[in-house]
Design a protein around this motif. Sequence first.
Motif, PDB file in Angstrom:
ATOM      1  N   LEU A  78       7.686 -51.881  13.249  1.00 16.08           N
ATOM      2  CA  LEU A  78       7.402 -51.002  14.442  1.00 16.08           C
ATOM      3  C   LEU A  78       7.291 -51.767  15.720  1.00 16.08           C
ATOM      4  CD1 LEU A  78       4.404 -49.546  12.709  1.00 16.08           C
ATOM      5  CD2 LEU A  78       6.619 -48.629  12.344  1.00 16.08           C
ATOM      6  N   MET A  79       7.029 -53.461  15.592  1.00 16.05           N
ATOM      7  CA  MET A  79       6.776 -53.876  16.829  1.00 16.05           C
ATOM      8  C   MET A  79       8.839 -53.813  18.089  1.00 16.05           C
ATOM      9  SD  MET A  79       4.366 -54.819  17.837  1.00 16.05           S
ATOM     10  CE  MET A  79       4.824 -56.806  19.051  1.00 16.05           C
ATOM     11  N   LEU A  80       9.187 -54.154  16.748  1.00 15.60           N
ATOM     12  CA  LEU A  80      10.916 -53.946  17.051  1.00 15.60           C
ATOM     13  C   LEU A  80      11.485 -52.299  17.524  1.00 15.60           C
ATOM     14  CD1 LEU A  80      12.698 -56.711  15.003  1.00 15.60           C
ATOM     15  CD2 LEU A  80      12.220 -56.805  16.768  1.00 15.60           C
ATOM     16  N   SER A  81      11.330 -51.330  17.020  1.00 16.28           N
ATOM     17  CA  SER A  81      11.151 -50.373  17.261  1.00 16.28           C
ATOM     18  C   SER A  81      10.616 -49.508  18.416  1.00 16.28           C
ATOM     19  CB  SER A  81      11.123 -49.607  16.144  1.00 16.28           C
ATOM     20  OG  SER A  81      11.653 -49.660  14.701  1.00 16.28           O
ATOM     21  N   LEU A  82       9.639 -50.343  18.492  1.00 17.55           N
ATOM     22  CA  LEU A  82       8.401 -49.885  20.006  1.00 17.55           C
ATOM     23  C   LEU A  82       9.682 -49.982  21.002  1.00 17.55           C
ATOM     24  CD1 LEU A  82       5.948 -48.960  21.553  1.00 17.55           C
ATOM     25  CD2 LEU A  82       4.927 -51.334  20.525  1.00 17.55           C
ATOM     26  N   GLN A  83       9.630 -51.908  21.347  1.00 16.69           N
ATOM     27  CA  GLN A  83      10.873 -52.597  21.800  1.00 16.69           C
ATOM     28  C   GLN A  83      11.633 -51.556  22.820  1.00 16.69           C
ATOM     29  OE1 GLN A  83      13.497 -54.376  21.083  1.00 16.69           O
ATOM     30  NE2 GLN A  83      13.671 -54.714  23.503  1.00 16.69           N
ATOM     31  N   ALA A  84      12.619 -51.448  21.498  1.00 17.85           N
ATOM     32  CA  ALA A  84      13.768 -50.864  21.338  1.00 17.85           C
ATOM     33  C   ALA A  84      13.265 -49.380  22.116  1.00 17.85           C
ATOM     34  CB  ALA A  84      14.513 -50.400  20.215  1.00 17.85           C
ATOM     35  N   SER A  85      12.701 -48.729  21.996  1.00 14.61           N
ATOM     36  CA  SER A  85      11.783 -47.303  22.822  1.00 14.61           C
ATOM     37  C   SER A  85      11.685 -47.168  23.857  1.00 14.61           C
ATOM     38  CB  SER A  85      11.306 -46.270  21.776  1.00 14.61           C
ATOM     39  OG  SER A  85       9.522 -47.863  21.832  1.00 14.61           O
ATOM     40  N   TYR A  86      10.870 -48.859  24.306  1.00 11.10           N
ATOM     41  CA  TYR A  86      11.222 -48.869  25.956  1.00 11.10           C
ATOM     42  C   TYR A  86      12.375 -48.899  26.785  1.00 11.10           C
ATOM     43  CZ  TYR A  86       5.881 -47.402  25.984  1.00 11.10           C
ATOM     44  OH  TYR A  86       4.670 -47.068  25.792  1.00 11.10           O
ATOM     45  N   ALA A  87      12.955 -49.774  25.441  1.00 13.31           N
ATOM     46  CA  ALA A  87      14.057 -50.955  26.213  1.00 13.31           C
ATOM     47  C   ALA A  87      14.724 -49.321  26.621  1.00 13.31           C
ATOM     48  CB  ALA A  87      14.453 -51.703  25.082  1.00 13.31           C
ATOM     49  N   ALA A  88      15.539 -48.598  25.549  1.00 12.94           N
ATOM     50  CA  ALA A  88      16.272 -47.448  26.140  1.00 12.94           C
ATOM     51  C   ALA A  88      16.201 -46.950  27.436  1.00 12.94           C
ATOM     52  CB  ALA A  88      16.473 -46.538  25.094  1.00 12.94           C
ATOM     53  N   PRO A  89      14.834 -46.449  27.434  1.00 10.02           N
ATOM     54  CA  PRO A  89      14.537 -45.865  28.860  1.00 10.02           C
ATOM     55  C   PRO A  89      15.608 -46.641  30.240  1.00 10.02           C
ATOM     56  CG  PRO A  89      12.977 -44.901  27.528  1.00 10.02           C
ATOM     57  CD  PRO A  89      13.833 -45.904  26.839  1.00 10.02           C
ATOM     58  N   LEU A  90      14.187 -47.658  30.040  1.00 13.36           N
ATOM     59  CA  LEU A  90      14.604 -48.708  30.999  1.00 13.36           C
ATOM     60  C   LEU A  90      15.381 -49.533  31.240  1.00 13.36           C
ATOM     61  CD1 LEU A  90      11.797 -51.245  29.541  1.00 13.36           C
ATOM     62  CD2 LEU A  90      11.435 -49.501  31.840  1.00 13.36           C
ATOM     63  N   ILE A  91      16.359 -49.602  30.483  1.00 16.25           N
ATOM     64  CA  ILE A  91      17.882 -49.756  30.968  1.00 16.25           C
ATOM     65  C   ILE A  91      18.890 -48.107  31.676  1.00 16.25           C
ATOM     66  CG2 ILE A  91      20.162 -49.727  29.626  1.00 16.25           C
ATOM     67  CD1 ILE A  91      19.109 -51.353  27.602  1.00 16.25           C
ATOM     68  N   LEU A  92      18.812 -46.425  30.555  1.00 21.38           N
ATOM     69  CA  LEU A  92      19.100 -45.831  31.216  1.00 21.38           C
ATOM     70  C   LEU A  92      18.376 -45.674  32.774  1.00 21.38           C
ATOM     71  CD1 LEU A  92      18.448 -43.125  28.737  1.00 21.38           C
ATOM     72  CD2 LEU A  92      20.949 -43.807  29.345  1.00 21.38           C
ATOM     73  N   LEU A  93      17.281 -46.211  33.545  1.00 27.07           N
ATOM     74  CA  LEU A  93      16.677 -45.907  34.461  1.00 27.07           C
ATOM     75  C   LEU A  93      17.676 -46.703  35.765  1.00 27.07           C
ATOM     76  CD1 LEU A  93      14.455 -44.221  36.341  1.00 27.07           C
ATOM     77  CD2 LEU A  93      13.167 -46.121  35.751  1.00 27.07           C
ATOM     78  N   ALA A  94      17.651 -47.672  35.217  1.00 24.67           N
ATOM     79  CA  ALA A  94      18.603 -49.161  35.817  1.00 24.67           C
ATOM     80  C   ALA A  94      19.656 -48.661  35.925  1.00 24.67           C
ATOM     81  CB  ALA A  94      18.122 -50.414  35.193  1.00 24.67           C
ATOM     82  N   GLN A  95      20.295 -47.688  34.994  1.00 24.39           N
ATOM     83  CA  GLN A  95      21.501 -47.002  35.760  1.00 24.39           C
ATOM     84  C   GLN A  95      22.030 -46.338  36.907  1.00 24.39           C
ATOM     85  OE1 GLN A  95      23.163 -47.236  31.504  1.00 24.39           O
ATOM     86  NE2 GLN A  95      23.619 -48.434  31.038  1.00 24.39           N
ATOM     87  N   ASN A  96      20.417 -45.757  36.591  1.00 22.81           N
ATOM     88  CA  ASN A  96      20.626 -44.829  37.376  1.00 22.81           C
ATOM     89  C   ASN A  96      21.017 -45.002  38.753  1.00 22.81           C
ATOM     90  OD1 ASN A  96      20.919 -42.719  35.376  1.00 22.81           O
ATOM     91  ND2 ASN A  96      18.782 -41.947  35.315  1.00 22.81           N
TER      92      ASN A  96
END
Length: 191
Positions: A78-96
């Motif tokens: 659950l911790m790793l899933s939570l980290q991944a669920s926050y990482a993906a939008p942060l990476i997309l925001l950084a890419q934008n």
Amino acid sequence: MADRLDTPKEARRSLLPKIRLDQDAFGKVSEGIARFMGTPRFLVWLSLFCLAWIAWNTWAPATVQFDKAALGFTALTLMLSLQASYAAPLILLAQNRQTDRDRVTMEQDRQRSERNLADTEFLAREMAALRIALNDVATRDFVRSEMRNLLEELVAEREADREAERDAERERDVEHDGVGGPREPRTGDVS
């Protein structure tokens, strides 16, 4: 009914308050996190965290374990899933944000290229004008040859004038003396 169409709607209150964030500050933070997550250091720290989690929950006394190995380390998953669920939008925001910066950079590069092209065309026109102007300018060799020709003409004119003077003098002598005889001394001549 017409009254309602030309009046703006009243702002509705929602149950949850609107969160106002400084977009630039939030974007910088998200870029920093995304940049950190793309480093080998992050992978090492995440691997050490997972190894420590698994080691603690495997070899520690059962009374202090908080994620049982028998349940498949559910909390870690659950911790790793939570980290991944926050990482993906942060990476997309950084890419934008990076895409926006790239767009601005490309626009500036395009404008700079247009200015360089305009400057180059201007310089090419100036060079062509200078070449045309230099075609009308006399060269050193041309000036020398013209001066030589003028000098030759002056020398020829002087020779012609001297010859004409001699001829005129001869004619005077011939008229005075007769057709070819020797000249008689005049009263003012000294012989």
